[in-house]
Write an enzyme that holds these catalytic residues in place. Structure first.
Site, PDB file in Angstrom:
ATOM      1  N   TYR A  12      -8.156-112.892 -38.447  1.00  0.00           N
ATOM      2  CA  TYR A  12      -8.648-114.197 -38.040  1.00  0.00           C
ATOM      3  C   TYR A  12      -9.211-114.153 -36.612  1.00  0.00           C
ATOM      4  CZ  TYR A  12      -5.693-115.669 -41.988  1.00  0.00           C
ATOM      5  OH  TYR A  12      -5.095-115.799 -43.220  1.00  0.00           O
ATOM      6  N   HIS A  45      -2.194-108.048 -46.409  1.00  0.00           N
ATOM      7  CA  HIS A  45      -3.319-108.980 -46.407  1.00  0.00           C
ATOM      8  C   HIS A  45      -4.434-108.484 -47.325  1.00  0.00           C
ATOM      9  CE1 HIS A  45      -5.836-111.858 -43.640  1.00  0.00           C
ATOM     10  NE2 HIS A  45      -5.709-112.309 -44.883  1.00  0.00           N
TER      11      HIS A  45
END
Length: 342
Positions: free
Chosen positions: A61, A145
């Site tokens: 992110y 992830h």
């Protein structure tokens, strides 16, 4: 400083408890557009004041920006009073082919790039770098992830490395987060995962997780965190309209029509489509948390108010009877949850 917290739910077989509503920090990493630093800090402060104590971030992110901003905003809070999750699988390494701006949706400089790595060494390095960026002394939850194309290394190297850290007490709980549900079911069934983060596959418009990961979680007594419950925006407004997004693309007309039909039933039961979209996954017995991206204090206020609205259990039955949600949505959804249902 408020001591009020939202309702807590425990990750099965672990000591970790998450508030029912979580703060998704992807947007404060400049997802799609710039978020000023003061707005990011104000959003975290507003979440704290609203009683949210679970915060989720990742190296992906904003190429570390989300982790840095979240850590800075939480630094003056008592560490035992909140839970933070981050993720492994994408290492941040120097980018020798800089174009100026990140190419994966975040408005940040591309001095770094992401490098897939689910090896044991990659996991340990990723956690160490996350702790450096956040300034935290530990992570409460760590997810693999998006390991979609990396099952073997993720299952055989990354997950055992996380399990070792969990068993040593370094991490509270471990799991995987993905936009698909089938492989998440494999992680629950075939690895040491305590929980999974399920993106967009158990919502008012898509209950495909009932075919795999949710039965696995119920059978094994494991937990699920739901994200993407607005399906990229189509469920985020009281009255959906053409041009809205569904799973990052323009929503097909048939899905817009179905979302509008669900919205009309919600109105008949005295609630709204986004309030029902938050309450729906929380009504499943295996789902312990809904995490939403929150960019500003106003978004925090709206989301916490939506979460607090009580939903009449008859709404789910009406949606089943009309064929607007699957008939096998668990009956426990009716009337289950506080504060979500009457």
């Amino acid at each position: 400083m408020t001591n009020r917290t939202l309702a807590l739910r425990k990750i099965a077989s672990t000591p970790v408890e998450l508030t029912e509503l979580g703060f998704g920090a992807s947007v404060i990493g400049n997802l799609y557009r710039v978020t000023p630093a003061q707005d990011a800090e104000a959003a975290v402060d507003a979440a704290w004041e609203a009683g949210i104590r679970y915060f989720d971030t990742a190296p992906h992110y904003g190429l570390g920006l989300s982790e840095r901003r979240l850590g800075a905003a939480l630094r003056h809070r008592p560490r035992d009073a909140y839970m933070v999750s981050s993720k492994v699988g994408r290492l941040l390494v120097p980018n020798e082919d800089r174009r100026g701006v990140d190419s994966e949706g975040f408005v940040v400089r591309d001095d770094l790039r992401r490098q897939w790595d689910f090896s044991r060494d990659g996991v340990l390095r990723s956690i160490e770098e996350t702790l450096e960026r956040t300034g935290l002394d530990r992570l409460d939850v760590v997810y693999l992830h998006d390991p979609d194309d990396h099952w073997r290394q993720a299952a055989e190297e990354a997950m055992p490395a996380l399990a070792e850290l969990r068993d040593q007490g370094v991490i509270g709980a471990i799991g995987a987060g993905m936009n698909q549900s089938a492989m998440l079911a494999r992680f629950l069934r075939e690895t040491a995962a305590d929980l999974v983060m399920l993106a967009g596959r158990y919502t008012l418009l898509d209950q495909s997780a009932l075919d795999d990961v949710l039965p696995a979680a119920r059978e094994l007594g494991k937990s699920v965190v739901a994200v993407g419950v607005f399906n990229s925006g189509l469920l985020s407004r009281d009255r959906p309209a053409a041009g809205m997004k569904y799973d990052y693309q323009d929503a097909p007309s048939d899905l817009v029509a179905r979302a509008l039909a669900i919205a009309e039933v919600c109105e008949a039961y005295g609630t709204t489509l986004p309030a029902a979209a938050i309450a729906f996954p929380l009504a499943h017995p295996s789902i312990i948390n809904v995490t939403l991206g929150m960019r500003t204090p106003d978004q925090v206020t709206r989301n916490t108010e939506l979460h607090a609205r009580r939903i009449h259990g008859g709404l789910w039955e009406e949606l089943r009877d009309r064929g607007l949600i699957r008939p096998d949505v668990p009956a426990e959804s009716d009337g289950r949850r506080s504060p979500g249902c009457l």
